[in-house]
Design a protein around this motif. Structure first.
Motif, mmCIF file in Angstrom:
data_model
loop_
_atom_site.group_PDB
_atom_site.id
_atom_site.type_symbol
_atom_site.label_atom_id
_atom_site.label_comp_id
_atom_site.label_asym_id
_atom_site.label_seq_id
_atom_site.Cartn_x
_atom_site.Cartn_y
_atom_site.Cartn_z
ATOM 1 N N ALA A 1 1.584 -66.031 5.403
ATOM 2 C CA ALA A 1 1.281 -65.574 6.767
ATOM 3 C C ALA A 1 -0.194 -65.824 7.051
ATOM 4 O O ALA A 1 -1.010 -65.903 6.115
ATOM 5 N N ASP B 1 -3.304 -58.238 13.847
ATOM 6 C CA ASP B 1 -2.859 -59.434 13.118
ATOM 7 C C ASP B 1 -1.726 -60.017 13.943
ATOM 8 O O ASP B 1 -0.683 -59.386 14.081
ATOM 9 N N THR B 2 -1.939 -61.169 14.533
ATOM 10 C CA THR B 2 -0.824 -61.758 15.268
ATOM 11 C C THR B 2 -0.313 -62.970 14.524
ATOM 12 O O THR B 2 -1.047 -63.608 13.763
ATOM 13 N N GLY B 3 0.937 -63.289 14.760
ATOM 14 C CA GLY B 3 1.516 -64.473 14.141
ATOM 15 C C GLY B 3 2.445 -65.152 15.124
ATOM 16 O O GLY B 3 3.310 -64.504 15.720
ATOM 17 N N ARG C 1 7.229 -69.762 3.245
ATOM 18 C CA ARG C 1 8.061 -68.562 3.083
ATOM 19 C C ARG C 1 9.412 -68.997 2.549
ATOM 20 O O ARG C 1 10.061 -69.857 3.138
ATOM 21 N N ASN D 1 4.302 -62.416 17.355
ATOM 22 C CA ASN D 1 4.323 -61.097 16.741
ATOM 23 C C ASN D 1 2.922 -60.491 16.782
ATOM 24 O O ASN D 1 1.996 -61.042 16.196
ATOM 25 N N TRP E 1 5.567 -54.701 10.276
ATOM 26 C CA TRP E 1 5.267 -55.906 9.510
ATOM 27 C C TRP E 1 4.591 -55.590 8.189
ATOM 28 O O TRP E 1 3.544 -54.954 8.155
ATOM 29 N N VAL F 1 0.903 -57.576 15.440
ATOM 30 C CA VAL F 1 0.965 -56.503 14.443
ATOM 31 C C VAL F 1 -0.247 -55.593 14.612
ATOM 32 O O VAL F 1 -1.382 -56.068 14.699
ATOM 33 N N MET G 1 1.222 -71.239 11.133
ATOM 34 C CA MET G 1 1.186 -69.985 11.883
ATOM 35 C C MET G 1 -0.122 -69.861 12.660
ATOM 36 O O MET G 1 -1.203 -69.894 12.081
ATOM 37 N N MET H 1 -2.305 -63.822 8.104
ATOM 38 C CA MET H 1 -3.168 -62.709 7.695
ATOM 39 C C MET H 1 -3.435 -62.673 6.187
ATOM 40 O O MET H 1 -4.379 -62.041 5.735
#
Ligand code: GLY
Length: 304
Positions: free
Chosen positions: A43, A224-226, A71, A201, A159, A203, A90, A45
């Motif tokens: 990710a 934290d965005t993804g 992943r 996303n 998350w 977070v 990402m 982050m």
């Protein structure tokens, strides 16, 4: 809407976040540094964990990256769904004790609807069960009617990946239309089929999981965005799957050429073509980060 290419979308995102005061940083290696909880970076982050916990001082309290990720948790879905791949890029914007929910939500909406030009009527936010603060931002500030905001539980809207910083999140789904739906009664946002695709996303990283499910509150509130770049490209280019977006399609076509196969002639072949295309991407990026393949078990274990 203009059908932007993958390379254009990546630049549009980083430029947008730079205009909001973020420092643009390069992707970190796929090999985690000083983090024994992960085998591979999974990710945006993940390489930034010490900045979320306050253990290290970030170069700026607002950072944006396009991070190489691998992943494998959903590996059995790769090749079968429109959206799964072991390798993906990402896009992320991060706040380390700087801005929080309000800015993160507004900017995610602004980027998707105003910069990229996605149809707002096809976008649906979700929030963590009792996160009424996020609900009010979506409802009262952004103007999304209550019935278009979905509340999901820990499995979908909290998350975390093993140990480390984590928190409740607010995702944004895009409705790709009935033709991608499963047709089952109750198919709606959150359904496992390929109709409602999660693209973003947000977070709200407020906790740290010690790896055993014990949570402590972090000293600072973080964002934290993804956003999966390939998934964004799927909805922007209005194509069937991540294997049909401009950059990956070029690789898929090469796989077909070498294998003497035609795409979309036979379902089983298509799954194999997609799997090989995905695994070539993962293997190439892992090798370029110094992870060497081997067929010797002893060598595999000595590397761990
Ligand atoms: N860290 C946010 C995400 O991967 O969706």
């Amino acid at each position: 809407m203009k059908k932007y290419g993958v390379n254009e979308l990546r630049k549009m995102f980083l430029d947008f976040m730079e205009s909001k005061g973020h420092l643009v940083m390069k992707s970190f290696s796929l090999v985690p540094q000083g983090d024994k909880s992960l085998l591979l970076i999974n990710a945006g982050m993940a390489p930034l964990k010490p900045y979320f916990t306050g253990a290290e001082k970030p170069p700026r309290t607002r950072v944006t990256t396009c991070q190489k990720c691998i992943r494998t948790g959903d590996i059995e879905n790769v090749g079968k769904t429109a959206r799964h791949g072991t390798f993906f890029e990402m896009l992320g914007n991060f706040s380390f004790g700087d801005y929080f929910k309000k800015e993160a939500i507004h900017w995610s909406w602004e980027f998707l609807t105003e910069v990229v030009g996605l149809d707002a009527n096809r976008l649906y936010p979700s929030i963590y069960l009792d996160d009424n603060e996020a609900f009010d931002i979506w409802n009262k500030e952004v103007g999304i009617p209550a019935e278009r905001i979905f509340r999901f539980g820990k499995e979908d809207n909290f998350w975390e990946h093993g140990a480390g910083p984590c928190g409740p999140c607010s995702e944004i789904y895009y409705d790709r239309g009935e033709k991608y739906g499963c047709g089952k009664p109750g198919c709606t946002v959150g359904c496992d089929c390929d109709r409602y695709m999660e693209v973003w996303n947000n977070v709200f990283t407020q906790f740290e999981n010690d790896g055993n499910g014990n949570y402590t509150t972090l000293k600072q509130k973080n964002i934290d965005t993804g956003m999966g770049l390939e998934r964004l490209a799927v909805v922007v280019q209005d194509v069937d799957s991540i294997f049909d977006v401009d950059t990956i399609c070029a690789l898929r076509n090469l796989v077909c050429e070498i294998a003497h196969k035609e795409y979309e002639k036979n379902y089983a072949d298509d799954v194999s073509i997609r799997l090989i295309t995905d695994h070539i991407r993962s293997a190439t990026f892992m090798i370029s980060d110094g992870i060497m393949p081997t067929n010797e078990v002893a060598a595999m274990f000595s590397a761990v």
